[in-house]
Design a protein around this motif. Structure first.
Motif, PDB file in Angstrom:
ATOM      1  N   PHE A  75       0.853  -1.186   0.000  1.00 12.95           N
ATOM      2  CA  PHE A  75       0.000   0.000   0.000  1.00 12.95           C
ATOM      3  C   PHE A  75       0.887   1.233   0.000  1.00 12.95           C
ATOM      4  O   PHE A  75       2.034   1.173   0.419  1.00 12.95           O
ATOM      5  N   TYR A  76       0.353   2.328  -0.493  1.00 14.55           N
ATOM      6  CA  TYR A  76       1.163   3.550  -0.454  1.00 14.55           C
ATOM      7  C   TYR A  76       0.294   4.757  -0.141  1.00 14.55           C
ATOM      8  O   TYR A  76      -0.921   4.762  -0.380  1.00 14.55           O
ATOM      9  N   VAL A  77       0.930   5.761   0.437  1.00 16.13           N
ATOM     10  CA  VAL A  77       0.281   7.046   0.687  1.00 16.13           C
ATOM     11  C   VAL A  77       1.217   8.100   0.090  1.00 16.13           C
ATOM     12  O   VAL A  77       2.366   8.223   0.507  1.00 16.13           O
ATOM     13  N   ARG A  78       0.739   8.794  -0.944  1.00 13.26           N
ATOM     14  CA  ARG A  78       1.595   9.727  -1.699  1.00 13.26           C
ATOM     15  C   ARG A  78       1.072  11.146  -1.499  1.00 13.26           C
ATOM     16  O   ARG A  78      -0.134  11.345  -1.379  1.00 13.26           O
ATOM     17  N   ASP A  79       1.994  12.104  -1.439  1.00 15.87           N
ATOM     18  CA  ASP A  79       1.542  13.495  -1.298  1.00 15.87           C
ATOM     19  C   ASP A  79       2.375  14.406  -2.178  1.00 15.87           C
ATOM     20  O   ASP A  79       3.386  13.990  -2.726  1.00 15.87           O
ATOM     21  N   ASN A  80       1.907  15.647  -2.314  1.00 16.81           N
ATOM     22  CA  ASN A  80       2.707  16.646  -3.046  1.00 16.81           C
ATOM     23  C   ASN A  80       3.276  17.639  -2.052  1.00 16.81           C
ATOM     24  O   ASN A  80       3.271  18.839  -2.261  1.00 16.81           O
ATOM     25  N   GLY A  81       3.730  17.089  -0.909  1.00 10.66           N
ATOM     26  CA  GLY A  81       4.189  17.936   0.193  1.00 10.66           C
ATOM     27  C   GLY A  81       5.625  18.401   0.039  1.00 10.66           C
ATOM     28  O   GLY A  81       6.174  18.448  -1.060  1.00 10.66           O
ATOM     29  N   ILE A  82       6.232  18.655   1.206  1.00  8.79           N
ATOM     30  CA  ILE A  82       7.555  19.293   1.207  1.00  8.79           C
ATOM     31  C   ILE A  82       8.672  18.312   0.872  1.00  8.79           C
ATOM     32  O   ILE A  82       9.772  18.709   0.527  1.00  8.79           O
TER      33      ILE A  82
END
Lengths: 752, 156
Positions: A678-685
């Motif tokens: 599973f993955y959790v992806r963001d466009n964060g820092i």
């Protein structure tokens, strides 16, 4: 034709102990006990006793012998026959005394008396007997090896009896025999020739153990019937097992004739109550050996039987000592090892030497260790399953595995010989040793495979072998046999190893017990510690507040600010204590696995997080529906909460998004094929490369305490723990300023 | 310290506080004193003392020295006989079990929570660290038990 395989083992059914026939070189009388009335006689009484059978039957024995001889017979019956036989008996015939060796034995409720006429010479007194055997016995005892002893015996027996050929014939474990010593004046040597087990049928072997000596003075004799044919007391054929005149099987006579033998004598050699072999004597013309000489030969056979044990003990004495010291060394080193298997691995070469093997497999629980040349793990696995029911006293032994286990044909070159030892069924501890195939040539006395003769009319006839000419066979799929001393050393090893294994199991059990106790202690410690830390902390917190409330008018802004800082610090301290407590519990609390719909779970997490931070605008993306997996709902909920809240927190973009998805197990090289990622992806820092590993460490923070909403720095440590407890792992890929992706796996196997 | 409210003819209810920490007791006192309900409090510092008070033994042998409390606030981790044992004894006693007991403790151990409810605790409150929350919790405790609920009449 019947399906039954016909070979000479069919002879096993011939009732050779009750032939109702005797050999003609003596007379047999059957007497009633205790009256000594004559009940049954052999047909040849006229020839030896000058009385027709009818003259004897129904009369007392005293009609043949005078009072003194009758006294001798009664004395013999009252005592041990073996020490008194033969009796010196005589009858008058045409005014001439004829002398007999009288041989008596009791067979309830009758007595059998056999009379063999004495030859003029061959009279042996006790003194002569003593002289005759004394030197022989000394030479037998002094012989340094088994083979040399056998050589002494054949030479001596031939000297005493005058047979043309005297041999020592030894049986192997399968019952096949081979000639291991020979003394002869004949041209063709029989030394080293092998004979199949069927050459001597089972019941003949039985008679060999009852009766230590048999003589056939003339194989071309005409057997004599008894009168009457059945014993009048039992109304059955007479049991002649212990009779010296008993007629032998016609098949055996044919066998002797085929061999060119007219007279034969055999003496049994016994070892540990089993028939070990025979001293076999052959003569090409009729040959009678007096009872006294036979007694000398029987005595030699008995001495040799006793000496077999001694010679066997001396045999391989150096090798045995070597095995013993190897064994001691082995156990010493093993007992120092922490675990059975570790110890065994250290001792690779000794393990092989211990059984002169070329390969070995140690099996402990689900672990397998192969040493030297062995079949593949799958092959050994299957082999061990097959061996288990064949273990006898924790041991299985073969020199020709493929004979009983055809699957072994493919690896006969490395494992024709197998020795398997069960150390512990409970702990599944086994050791297997392997020996390679040794292709051997065996010299047979004639082809052992063709005992059945096809007659001109097409029917089959069982017959003894006709040809005794050298017949060579190449034997395949056989290893060198496991020597008794090797098997013994391995058997001893077992009891020594069992001690080590049990001790280690005990140690492990007590270690587990300690561990469990210290875990429980740690558990209560964490609570007690948190309570005891929290109480003063709460005091500090409350009193700072009391100060602010009660003395607001005397404190300036700076004083108030300092008190506020104090309050804030106490609150962070409590967060840390709570996190630590939570983390320490996470490792020990039991997982409650159940099917969890991750789609619903993630939606709940998102809802909870958005309620907590209504002001932050985040777009949540779930590209494909998540599946249902077996897991601990509360823990997986926490894992997703931690990752998603981090993804929201560490983001400074105006348009924030978080993507939650999964990859099939084999889509990712870092992942075992039996798991889901599973993955959790963001466009964060994003995270700097050098910090990627640090972020999972407890209380490790990358940002200022109050940046990005703060936190205790334990969230990702908890996330890692949860993944690990689910048989998976967690890692991150990130590009600073672009965003991060946290991956975690949940093992499917651990799910079951 | 406590006053009987003029509007009610009832006696001032007695609250028994079993708490070993002076600081925690002071905080409790501070917030109780601010409530609109007049409540008399009596403090025991350990389990033995609390049981002696309730069973009227030892120095509490005189009945007037140990009136029946209307509510008991009980800390769990006490020196000597601890709060769990005190709770068990109260809830197994036919006369005492009618008195509501509120456990007020630092422990959020699930085992403690389970055990207390098994024994029949009436309410379980984890002491908060946050000052404002502590104030609010105590105010609600007083309001709930002394204003909202109807407590049983206890035989003396």
């Amino acid at each position: 034709m019947t399906d039954e395989t016909i070979d000479l083992t069919n002879c096993d059914r011939e009732p050779i102990h009750i032939p109702s026939l005797i050999q003609p070189h003596g007379v047999l009388l059957v007497l009633k006990d205790p009256t000594l009335e004559i009940l049954q006689v052999s047909r040849n009484t006229q020839e030896f006793l000058v009385r027709q059978p009818e003259e004897l039957l129904g009369n007392p024995l005293s009609c043949l012998f005078n009072a003194m001889q009758m006294k001798l017979i009664h004395k013999c019956l009252a005592e041990d026959f073996e020490s008194i036989n033969p009796l010196n008996l005589s009858i008058k015939r045409l005014n001439k005394l004829i002398y007999f060796d009288g041989i008596l034995h009791r067979l309830d409720p009758i007595i059998i008396l056999e009379l063999e006429p004495k030859q003029a010479k061959g009279q042996i007194s006790f003194f002569n007997f003593y002289q005759e055997v004394r030197g022989t016995i000394t030479r037998i005892q002094k012989a340094p090896t088994l083979l040399e002893m056998c050589q002494v015996v054949v030479t001596e027996v031939r000297r005493i009896t005058g047979f043309e050929r005297v041999m020592v014939y030894q049986f192997d474990r399968e019952g096949a025999g081979s000639v291991i010593a020979e003394d002869t004046n004949q041209e063709t040597p029989y030394l080293d020739l092998h004979y199949p087990p069927s050459d001597i049928p089972k019941q003949a072997r039985q008679l060999y153990t009852l009766n230590w000596l048999r003589l056939i003075p003339d194989a071309s004799y005409q057997p004599l019937t008894l009168i009457p044919a059945n014993n009048p007391v039992t109304n059955q054929p007479l049991d002649l097992s212990l009779s010296v005149l008993r007629s032998v099987s016609p098949i055996h006579l044919e066998y002797l004739q085929n061999m060119g033998v007219t007279a034969s004598m055999s003496i049994s050699l016994m070892h540990e109550k089993k028939l070990w072999g025979l001293i076999a004597c052959h003569h090409s013309s009729p040959k009678y050996v007096s009872y006294n000489i036979r007694t000398v030969c029987e005595f030699i056979g008995q001495v040799m039987s006793v000496e077999l044990a001694n010679k066997e003990a001396i045999q391989d004495i150096d090798y045995k000592n070597q095995l013993k010291s190897l064994q001691t060394q082995f156990v010493e080193e093993l007992s120092q090892a922490e675990y059975f298997l570790d110890g065994m691995v250290q001792l690779k070469s000794q393990l092989l030497n211990l059984a002169s093997a070329t390969g070995a497999v140690i099996c402990s629980g689900s672990q397998w260790i192969r040493v030297g040349k062995t079949p593949s793990q799958e092959e050994v696995h299957a082999l061990l399953d097959w061996i288990k029911p064949h273990l006898y006293h924790n041991l299985f032994e073969t020199r020709s595995l493929m004979k009983n286990y055809p699957a072994a044909e493919s690896y006969k070159a490395i494992a024709s010989g197998v020795l398997a030892l069960e150390i512990s069924k409970v702990h599944h501890n086994y050791i297997l040793w392997f020996r390679p195939e040794i292709i051997q040539t065996v010299n047979w006395g004639g082809n052992p495979n063709k005992p059945v003769e096809v007659l001109s009319n097409g029917s089959l006839r069982l017959s003894p072998r006709k040809s005794f000419a050298l017949w060579q066979q190449t034997v395949q799929g056989c290893a060198l046999p496991w020597k008794p001393c090797e098997v013994e050393a391995i058997t001893e090893l077992r009891s020594l190893v069992v001690g080590v294994v049990l001790r280690q199991a005990d140690k492990l059990a007590s270690m587990n017990f300690e561990l469990q106790r210290s875990n429980e202690e740690l558990d209560s410690f964490a609570y007690v510690a948190s309570h005891d830390l929290k109480e003063p902390l709460r005091g500090i917190h409350n009193y700072a507040n009391f100060l602010m409330e009660d003395y607001a008018d005397v404190l300036n802004d700076d004083g108030i600010a300092k008190l506020q800082t104090l309050v804030r610090l106490t609150q962070r301290m409590e967060d840390l204590i709570n996190s630590l407590l939570h983390f320490s519990r996470l490792g020990r609390a039991e997982l409650i696995r159940q099917p969890v719909n991750l789609n619903e779970l993630v939606q709940q997490v998102i809802n909870t997080l958005t309620i907590a931070r209504p002001q932050s605008e985040v777009e949540f993306r779930i590209p494909q529906p998540l599946q249902i997996i077996q897991c601990d709902r509360a823990q997986i909920n926490e894992l997703f909460s931690n990752l998603i809240s981090n993804a929201i927190k560490y983001n400074d973009k105006p348009q924030k998004w978080v993507e939650i998805g999964f990859i099939e197990g084999n889509g990712e090289s870092k992942v075992a094929s039996n798991s889901v990622t599973f993955y959790v992806r963001d466009n964060g820092i994003g995270i700097l490369q050098e910090h990627l590993d640090k972020i999972f460490q407890i209380f490790r923070r990358l940002h200022g305490r109050d940046e990005f909403g703060g936190g205790t720095g334990v969230g990702l440590t908890i996330a890692r723990k949860i993944a690990e407890r689910h048989g998976g792992r967690i890692w991150v890929e990130s590009t600073p300023t672009i965003g991060s992706t946290f991956y975690f796996t949940v093992s499917v196997e651990a799910n079951r | 310290m406590t006053q009987i409210s003029a509007s009610t003819l009832q006696e001032t209810p007695l609250l028994l506080i079993v708490e070993d920490s002076n600081e925690d007791f002071e905080a409790l006192q501070r917030f109780l004193g601010r409530s609109s309900v007049a409540i008399a409090t009596y403090r025991c510092v350990n389990g033995e003392q609390a049981l002696a008070f309730l069973y009227r033994t030892g120095s509490y042998i005189e009945r007037q020295n140990s009136p029946r409390p209307r509510l008991i606030v009980l800390d769990l981790n006490l020196p000597g006989t601890d709060g769990r044992e005190v709770l068990r004894r109260i809830k197994q006693d036919d006369n005492l079990k009618m008195i509501p007991v509120v456990v007020f403790t630092t422990s959020n151990n699930p085992k403690d929570i389970e055990v207390c409810y098994q024994y029949g605790v009436n309410s379980y409150i984890v002491k908060p660290i946050n000052f404002a929350q502590l104030k609010r919790d105590i105010q609600m405790l007083v309001e709930y038990w002394f204003e909202v609920t109807t407590l049983p009449d206890l035989p003396d």
